[in-house]
Design a protein around this motif. Structure first.
Motif, PDB file in Angstrom:
ATOM      1  N   TRP A 185       0.830  -1.212   0.000  1.00  0.00           N
ATOM      2  CA  TRP A 185       0.000   0.000   0.000  1.00  0.00           C
ATOM      3  C   TRP A 185       0.862   1.259   0.000  1.00  0.00           C
ATOM      4  O   TRP A 185       0.522   2.257  -0.628  1.00  0.00           O
ATOM      5  CB  TRP A 185      -0.931   0.024   1.208  1.00  0.00           C
ATOM      6  CG  TRP A 185      -1.815   1.232   1.263  1.00  0.00           C
ATOM      7  CD1 TRP A 185      -1.497   2.487   1.721  1.00  0.00           C
ATOM      8  CD2 TRP A 185      -3.169   1.316   0.806  1.00  0.00           C
ATOM      9  NE1 TRP A 185      -2.562   3.346   1.591  1.00  0.00           N
ATOM     10  CE2 TRP A 185      -3.609   2.655   1.027  1.00  0.00           C
ATOM     11  CE3 TRP A 185      -4.056   0.409   0.238  1.00  0.00           C
ATOM     12  CZ2 TRP A 185      -4.889   3.079   0.703  1.00  0.00           C
ATOM     13  CZ3 TRP A 185      -5.340   0.833  -0.085  1.00  0.00           C
ATOM     14  CH2 TRP A 185      -5.738   2.155   0.143  1.00  0.00           C
ATOM     15  N   ALA A 186       2.006   1.224   0.721  1.00  0.00           N
ATOM     16  CA  ALA A 186       2.743   2.455   0.992  1.00  0.00           C
ATOM     17  C   ALA A 186       4.187   2.476   0.494  1.00  0.00           C
ATOM     18  O   ALA A 186       4.818   3.523   0.503  1.00  0.00           O
ATOM     19  CB  ALA A 186       2.741   2.739   2.502  1.00  0.00           C
ATOM     20  N   VAL A 187       4.733   1.336   0.066  1.00  0.00           N
ATOM     21  CA  VAL A 187       6.136   1.262  -0.347  1.00  0.00           C
ATOM     22  C   VAL A 187       6.206   1.072  -1.860  1.00  0.00           C
ATOM     23  O   VAL A 187       5.634   0.125  -2.408  1.00  0.00           O
ATOM     24  CB  VAL A 187       6.866   0.111   0.377  1.00  0.00           C
ATOM     25  CG1 VAL A 187       8.322   0.027  -0.074  1.00  0.00           C
ATOM     26  CG2 VAL A 187       6.799   0.302   1.894  1.00  0.00           C
ATOM     27  N   ALA A 188       6.918   1.953  -2.541  1.00  0.00           N
ATOM     28  CA  ALA A 188       6.954   1.943  -4.007  1.00  0.00           C
ATOM     29  C   ALA A 188       7.434   0.607  -4.562  1.00  0.00           C
ATOM     30  O   ALA A 188       6.854   0.059  -5.507  1.00  0.00           O
ATOM     31  CB  ALA A 188       7.851   3.077  -4.507  1.00  0.00           C
ATOM     32  N   HIS A 189       8.495   0.069  -4.012  1.00  0.00           N
ATOM     33  CA  HIS A 189       9.064  -1.185  -4.497  1.00  0.00           C
ATOM     34  C   HIS A 189       8.048  -2.324  -4.361  1.00  0.00           C
ATOM     35  O   HIS A 189       7.893  -3.148  -5.266  1.00  0.00           O
ATOM     36  CB  HIS A 189      10.331  -1.500  -3.704  1.00  0.00           C
ATOM     37  CG  HIS A 189      11.097  -2.685  -4.203  1.00  0.00           C
ATOM     38  ND1 HIS A 189      12.087  -2.585  -5.152  1.00  0.00           N
ATOM     39  CD2 HIS A 189      11.017  -4.000  -3.873  1.00  0.00           C
ATOM     40  CE1 HIS A 189      12.590  -3.785  -5.392  1.00  0.00           C
ATOM     41  NE2 HIS A 189      11.965  -4.655  -4.624  1.00  0.00           N
ATOM     42  N   SER A 190       7.350  -2.349  -3.233  1.00  0.00           N
ATOM     43  CA  SER A 190       6.396  -3.428  -2.985  1.00  0.00           C
ATOM     44  C   SER A 190       5.179  -3.341  -3.895  1.00  0.00           C
ATOM     45  O   SER A 190       4.699  -4.369  -4.391  1.00  0.00           O
ATOM     46  CB  SER A 190       5.949  -3.408  -1.516  1.00  0.00           C
ATOM     47  OG  SER A 190       7.031  -3.706  -0.665  1.00  0.00           O
ATOM     48  N   LEU A 191       4.661  -2.139  -4.146  1.00  0.00           N
ATOM     49  CA  LEU A 191       3.514  -2.015  -5.049  1.00  0.00           C
ATOM     50  C   LEU A 191       3.904  -2.423  -6.463  1.00  0.00           C
ATOM     51  O   LEU A 191       3.136  -3.090  -7.158  1.00  0.00           O
ATOM     52  CB  LEU A 191       2.973  -0.590  -5.049  1.00  0.00           C
ATOM     53  CG  LEU A 191       1.771  -0.369  -5.995  1.00  0.00           C
ATOM     54  CD1 LEU A 191       0.590  -1.248  -5.599  1.00  0.00           C
ATOM     55  CD2 LEU A 191       1.358   1.095  -6.032  1.00  0.00           C
ATOM     56  N   ARG A 192       5.105  -2.041  -6.907  1.00  0.00           N
ATOM     57  CA  ARG A 192       5.552  -2.432  -8.246  1.00  0.00           C
ATOM     58  C   ARG A 192       5.498  -3.949  -8.418  1.00  0.00           C
ATOM     59  O   ARG A 192       4.990  -4.466  -9.410  1.00  0.00           O
ATOM     60  CB  ARG A 192       6.973  -1.911  -8.480  1.00  0.00           C
ATOM     61  CG  ARG A 192       7.591  -2.359  -9.815  1.00  0.00           C
ATOM     62  CD  ARG A 192       8.506  -3.565  -9.575  1.00  0.00           C
ATOM     63  NE  ARG A 192       9.188  -4.009 -10.770  1.00  0.00           N
ATOM     64  CZ  ARG A 192       8.730  -4.924 -11.601  1.00  0.00           C
ATOM     65  NH1 ARG A 192       7.540  -5.473 -11.406  1.00  0.00           N
ATOM     66  NH2 ARG A 192       9.436  -5.326 -12.641  1.00  0.00           N
ATOM     67  N   TRP A 193       6.020  -4.701  -7.434  1.00  0.00           N
ATOM     68  CA  TRP A 193       6.049  -6.156  -7.549  1.00  0.00           C
ATOM     69  C   TRP A 193       4.686  -6.773  -7.294  1.00  0.00           C
ATOM     70  O   TRP A 193       4.358  -7.837  -7.847  1.00  0.00           O
ATOM     71  CB  TRP A 193       7.117  -6.739  -6.633  1.00  0.00           C
ATOM     72  CG  TRP A 193       8.483  -6.500  -7.194  1.00  0.00           C
ATOM     73  CD1 TRP A 193       9.423  -5.620  -6.761  1.00  0.00           C
ATOM     74  CD2 TRP A 193       9.037  -7.134  -8.344  1.00  0.00           C
ATOM     75  NE1 TRP A 193      10.528  -5.643  -7.559  1.00  0.00           N
ATOM     76  CE2 TRP A 193      10.328  -6.574  -8.542  1.00  0.00           C
ATOM     77  CE3 TRP A 193       8.589  -8.108  -9.229  1.00  0.00           C
ATOM     78  CZ2 TRP A 193      11.156  -6.968  -9.582  1.00  0.00           C
ATOM     79  CZ3 TRP A 193       9.412  -8.504 -10.265  1.00  0.00           C
ATOM     80  CH2 TRP A 193      10.685  -7.942 -10.436  1.00  0.00           C
ATOM     81  N   TYR A 194       3.878  -6.128  -6.465  1.00  0.00           N
ATOM     82  CA  TYR A 194       2.515  -6.625  -6.258  1.00  0.00           C
ATOM     83  C   TYR A 194       1.730  -6.565  -7.573  1.00  0.00           C
ATOM     84  O   TYR A 194       1.030  -7.521  -7.931  1.00  0.00           O
ATOM     85  CB  TYR A 194       1.805  -5.801  -5.183  1.00  0.00           C
ATOM     86  CG  TYR A 194       0.425  -6.334  -4.873  1.00  0.00           C
ATOM     87  CD1 TYR A 194       0.248  -7.379  -3.978  1.00  0.00           C
ATOM     88  CD2 TYR A 194      -0.700  -5.808  -5.501  1.00  0.00           C
ATOM     89  CE1 TYR A 194      -1.013  -7.891  -3.712  1.00  0.00           C
ATOM     90  CE2 TYR A 194      -1.959  -6.304  -5.244  1.00  0.00           C
ATOM     91  CZ  TYR A 194      -2.119  -7.347  -4.353  1.00  0.00           C
ATOM     92  OH  TYR A 194      -3.367  -7.857  -4.104  1.00  0.00           O
ATOM     93  N   LEU A 195       1.833  -5.463  -8.282  1.00  0.00           N
ATOM     94  CA  LEU A 195       1.109  -5.345  -9.549  1.00  0.00           C
ATOM     95  C   LEU A 195       1.592  -6.371 -10.565  1.00  0.00           C
ATOM     96  O   LEU A 195       0.827  -6.818 -11.419  1.00  0.00           O
ATOM     97  CB  LEU A 195       1.262  -3.925 -10.102  1.00  0.00           C
ATOM     98  CG  LEU A 195       0.554  -2.819  -9.322  1.00  0.00           C
ATOM     99  CD1 LEU A 195       0.868  -1.457  -9.918  1.00  0.00           C
ATOM    100  CD2 LEU A 195      -0.957  -3.046  -9.284  1.00  0.00           C
ATOM    101  N   SER A 196       2.862  -6.738 -10.480  1.00  0.00           N
ATOM    102  CA  SER A 196       3.391  -7.748 -11.395  1.00  0.00           C
ATOM    103  C   SER A 196       2.875  -9.142 -11.081  1.00  0.00           C
ATOM    104  O   SER A 196       2.736  -9.976 -11.978  1.00  0.00           O
ATOM    105  CB  SER A 196       4.929  -7.772 -11.333  1.00  0.00           C
ATOM    106  OG  SER A 196       5.483  -6.694 -12.018  1.00  0.00           O
ATOM    107  N   GLY A 197       2.613  -9.415  -9.785  1.00  0.00           N
ATOM    108  CA  GLY A 197       2.326 -10.788  -9.394  1.00  0.00           C
ATOM    109  C   GLY A 197       0.896 -11.108  -9.025  1.00  0.00           C
ATOM    110  O   GLY A 197       0.489 -12.274  -9.048  1.00  0.00           O
ATOM    111  N   SER A 198       0.088 -10.111  -8.676  1.00  0.00           N
ATOM    112  CA  SER A 198      -1.270 -10.372  -8.212  1.00  0.00           C
ATOM    113  C   SER A 198      -2.154 -10.900  -9.345  1.00  0.00           C
ATOM    114  O   SER A 198      -2.143 -10.358 -10.460  1.00  0.00           O
ATOM    115  CB  SER A 198      -1.888  -9.100  -7.631  1.00  0.00           C
ATOM    116  OG  SER A 198      -3.223  -9.335  -7.234  1.00  0.00           O
TER     117      SER A 198
END
Length: 278
Positions: A185-198
């Motif tokens: 929700w709040a960390v740029a790196h994590s959202l980038r990879w979440y969008l790739s994998g969800s």
């Protein structure tokens, strides 16, 4: 303040020799058959310290650029935080205020839950309307971060109907609840990879070119090209040639050209990821 006014007159008058973001912005629009035909700026001091012969100011510089591209005009806005140190009546130091790279201690890891085939209808108009409403202010329903870009994009996605999942485990899913939230929700790196994998709920489809994006889609930025993703924006409009214009937080921006070539964080090694949402 007369001394600060003169500094910016020199800066925008290109009286300085060094390459700066203002020159890069001019070159950017010239390369796209565009021109900055009008610019207005206003400073707002929010902190002041005075000690003997020293004065230190922290202020926000609100810039408005009227850009003409062929027969089309659009208004770009940007808020940049600065710190000014004056010693004995002379400018000793003047610099942009830098933020920490990430909230939550820079944690990057998270898990993506197995999908069940759940789908949602993404309301792009509502996501863009939210991005326009809150680009330079903060919804009190959410926490404000020092590095707020991903929090802002997540709020826009949520306004567009993206479903949350994974609470209360911060390393799982994408969610916000009261005083807690997922890293994605709040960390740029994590959202980038979440969008790739969800594959369920909020999903992103990676495309190769920015012109394939529509308003409501997301762009991720790795400014240094080192694999650590630093920034996220949301597409809100297109320029004359169909290229994205984006809104963002941290250095709050509205209708900014997607490439960020005029950013002080820009490097020639910059990497981008383009995600269609839904």
């Amino acid at each position: 303040m007369e001394i600060l006014k003169q500094y910016w007159l020199d800066f925008f008058g290109e009286m300085r020799d060094e390459e700066n973001w203002w020159k890069r912005k001019q070159k950017l629009w010239e390369s796209r058959d565009g021109k900055i035909v009008q610019m207005k700026g206003k400073g707002r001091i929010y902190e002041k310290y005075v000690f003997r012969n020293e004065e230190k100011y922290q202020y926000h510089l609100h810039l408005r650029f009227l850009i003409k591209q062929k027969d089309r005009f659009h208004l770009e806005e940007q808020i940049i935080p600065y710190e000014l140190l004056i010693v004995n009546g002379k400018v000793k130091e003047h610099k942009e205020v830098k933020r920490r790279s990430m909230p939550d201690g820079g944690k990057l890891s998270f898990e993506i839950e197995a999908g069940t085939g759940e789908r949602f209808t993404y309301n792009r108009l509502q996501a863009v309307q939210y991005a326009e409403r809150w680009w330079n202010s903060y919804n009190p329903a959410y926490r404000k971060f020092e590095v707020d870009c991903t929090n802002f994009v997540s709020q826009c996605l949520r306004a567009g109907g993206a479903p949350m999942r994974g609470a209360p485990v911060r390393s799982r899913g994408w969610w916000y609840s009261g005083d807690s939230w997922s890293y994605s929700w709040a960390v740029a790196h994590s959202l980038r990879w979440y969008l790739s994998g969800s594959t369920v709920g909020l999903t992103g489809t990676e495309v190769e070119r920015p012109e394939e994006l529509d308003p409501g889609d997301v762009i991720c930025y790795d400014f240094s090209g080192d694999g650590r993703w630093d920034h996220n924006t949301i597409v809100v409009s297109k320029d004359y040639y169909g290229m994205p214009l984006v809104n963002a937080h941290t250095d709050n921006s509205r209708h900014r050209y997607w490439s960020y070539e005029d950013s002080t964080a820009y490097t020639p090694d910059i990497q981008y990821k383009f995600f269609r949402i839904g």
